[in-house]
Design a protein around this motif. Sequence first.
Motif, short mmCIF file in Angstrom:
data_model
loop_
_atom_site.label_atom_id
_atom_site.label_comp_id
_atom_site.label_asym_id
_atom_site.label_seq_id
_atom_site.Cartn_x
_atom_site.Cartn_y
_atom_site.Cartn_z
N GLN A 126 0.79 -1.22 0.00
CA GLN A 126 0.00 0.00 0.00
C GLN A 126 0.83 1.28 0.00
O GLN A 126 0.33 2.34 -0.35
CB GLN A 126 -0.93 0.00 1.22
N GLN A 127 2.09 1.18 0.41
CA GLN A 127 2.90 2.37 0.57
C GLN A 127 4.15 2.30 -0.32
O GLN A 127 4.67 1.22 -0.57
CB GLN A 127 3.35 2.53 2.03
N GLU A 128 4.58 3.45 -0.76
CA GLU A 128 5.86 3.55 -1.48
C GLU A 128 6.79 4.43 -0.65
O GLU A 128 7.35 5.41 -1.14
CB GLU A 128 5.65 4.11 -2.89
N ARG A 129 6.95 4.06 0.60
CA ARG A 129 7.78 4.81 1.52
C ARG A 129 8.78 3.86 2.18
O ARG A 129 8.53 2.66 2.27
CB ARG A 129 6.91 5.49 2.58
N PRO A 130 9.92 4.37 2.64
CA PRO A 130 10.91 3.50 3.27
C PRO A 130 10.38 2.91 4.57
O PRO A 130 9.48 3.47 5.21
CB PRO A 130 12.10 4.44 3.53
N CYS A 131 10.94 1.79 4.96
CA CYS A 131 10.59 1.15 6.22
C CYS A 131 11.78 0.31 6.67
O CYS A 131 12.73 0.11 5.90
CB CYS A 131 9.33 0.31 6.12
N ALA A 132 11.73 -0.17 7.90
CA ALA A 132 12.85 -0.94 8.44
C ALA A 132 12.35 -2.16 9.18
O ALA A 132 11.28 -2.13 9.81
CB ALA A 132 13.69 -0.07 9.37
N LEU A 133 13.12 -3.22 9.10
CA LEU A 133 12.86 -4.43 9.87
C LEU A 133 14.10 -4.73 10.70
O LEU A 133 15.20 -4.84 10.16
CB LEU A 133 12.54 -5.61 8.95
N LEU A 134 13.92 -4.84 12.02
CA LEU A 134 15.03 -5.11 12.92
C LEU A 134 14.92 -6.53 13.48
O LEU A 134 13.83 -6.95 13.90
CB LEU A 134 15.04 -4.12 14.09
N ALA A 189 10.32 4.47 8.26
CA ALA A 189 11.58 4.80 8.95
C ALA A 189 12.73 4.81 7.95
O ALA A 189 12.87 3.89 7.15
CB ALA A 189 11.86 3.78 10.05
N ASP A 190 13.56 5.83 8.02
CA ASP A 190 14.75 5.87 7.17
C ASP A 190 15.94 5.27 7.93
O ASP A 190 15.78 4.77 9.06
CB ASP A 190 15.05 7.30 6.73
N ARG A 191 17.12 5.35 7.34
CA ARG A 191 18.30 4.74 7.95
C ARG A 191 18.60 5.33 9.34
O ARG A 191 18.85 4.58 10.29
CB ARG A 191 19.52 4.95 7.03
N ALA A 192 18.51 6.64 9.45
CA ALA A 192 18.83 7.28 10.73
C ALA A 192 17.87 6.84 11.82
O ALA A 192 18.28 6.53 12.95
CB ALA A 192 18.80 8.80 10.57
N ALA A 193 16.58 6.79 11.49
CA ALA A 193 15.57 6.39 12.48
C ALA A 193 15.75 4.92 12.88
O ALA A 193 15.63 4.57 14.06
CB ALA A 193 14.17 6.62 11.93
N ALA A 194 16.05 4.07 11.90
CA ALA A 194 16.22 2.65 12.19
C ALA A 194 17.45 2.40 13.06
O ALA A 194 17.41 1.63 14.02
CB ALA A 194 16.31 1.86 10.89
N CYS A 195 18.56 3.04 12.71
CA CYS A 195 19.79 2.86 13.50
C CYS A 195 19.61 3.43 14.90
O CYS A 195 20.11 2.85 15.89
CB CYS A 195 20.97 3.51 12.79
N GLY A 196 18.90 4.54 15.00
CA GLY A 196 18.62 5.10 16.31
C GLY A 196 17.78 4.16 17.16
O GLY A 196 18.00 4.03 18.37
N ALA A 197 16.83 3.48 16.52
CA ALA A 197 16.00 2.52 17.24
C ALA A 197 16.82 1.33 17.72
O ALA A 197 16.63 0.85 18.84
CB ALA A 197 14.85 2.05 16.33
N GLY A 198 17.74 0.85 16.88
CA GLY A 198 18.60 -0.26 17.28
C GLY A 198 19.45 0.10 18.49
O GLY A 198 19.56 -0.68 19.45
N GLU A 199 20.04 1.28 18.45
CA GLU A 199 20.88 1.73 19.56
C GLU A 199 20.06 1.93 20.83
O GLU A 199 20.48 1.55 21.93
CB GLU A 199 21.59 3.02 19.18
N ARG A 200 18.88 2.49 20.66
CA ARG A 200 18.00 2.74 21.81
C ARG A 200 17.59 1.45 22.49
O ARG A 200 17.59 1.35 23.72
CB ARG A 200 16.77 3.51 21.34
N PHE A 201 17.26 0.43 21.67
CA PHE A 201 16.81 -0.82 22.30
C PHE A 201 17.97 -1.55 22.98
O PHE A 201 17.79 -2.12 24.06
CB PHE A 201 16.14 -1.75 21.29
N CYS A 202 19.12 -1.54 22.38
CA CYS A 202 20.29 -2.18 23.02
C CYS A 202 20.52 -1.59 24.41
O CYS A 202 20.74 -2.33 25.39
CB CYS A 202 21.53 -1.99 22.16
N LYS A 203 20.47 -0.27 24.51
CA LYS A 203 20.70 0.39 25.79
C LYS A 203 19.60 0.06 26.79
O LYS A 203 19.88 -0.28 27.96
CB LYS A 203 20.79 1.90 25.58
#
Length: 252
Positions: A126-134, A189-203
């Motif tokens: 349905q969307q043509e927007r970026p997304c991320a899977l962690l 989510a773009d690259r910055a948002a996805a990487c920020g989420a990964g770092e946030r969850f690790c902490k």
Amino acid sequence: MDLGELLNLSKEYLFFWEPGNVWMTGPKGTVQAGELGPFQEALERILSTGGRDPVPMELKCPLCGGSHFRGSARCLSPRRWVGVLRDVTAECDERERLIRQAHQDWLTGIWNRRGLALQVEEFLRQQERPCALLMIDLDNFKGVNDRCGHPAGDRLLVRTAELLEELFPRPAQAGRAGGDEFLLFLPCADRAAACGAGERFCKAFREQAAELSCSVGIALSPGDGTDFETLFCAADQAMYRAKAQGKDTWSR
């Protein structure tokens, strides 16, 4: 014999419709036009453009508390119809419950892999927007089961699911891939948002689980794939890169 008595079966209803006039009789007696509200409007939409062939019907509306009806109607003359509808609300509710159950992780209550896959695929259609899977793997989880027992390990898995949902509320969606592996889907989510989420969850996980840590792999669409399975594999490979870097970190 009164039609109300004749049709007063289980959850079946007889209705008659013509423009501006409708009545319906069933288990609770006869309901006149004007009392049906949205139900009458739904009948209008279905039948006003119909031909003379029998019309299968399925509709849901606020009548009787939002009941779900299924049945058919037959044309008597131009724009005059008679039909029978059956209240299938209980059947539909049970079917939806079973579908939800089949797509939920039995322990944590979040999506299982298949359930999250359906959410990701729907977004990608349905969307043509970026997304991320962690992909999130709990480092040295086996040691928890060995030292403290499986009930303690189960409690940690449940807490991990809760933490994911606390940190990343909707429209983000969490899932359990199996064992001690979790998934987090971040729509738009773009690259910055996805990487920020990964770092946030690790902490956050490190703070919650004391001596434990986690490794996170990140896949981005469309660059890493445009379907769930491709993104899943890319996130899995990135997660193993995070482990190779010493764990307790994230990787792209």
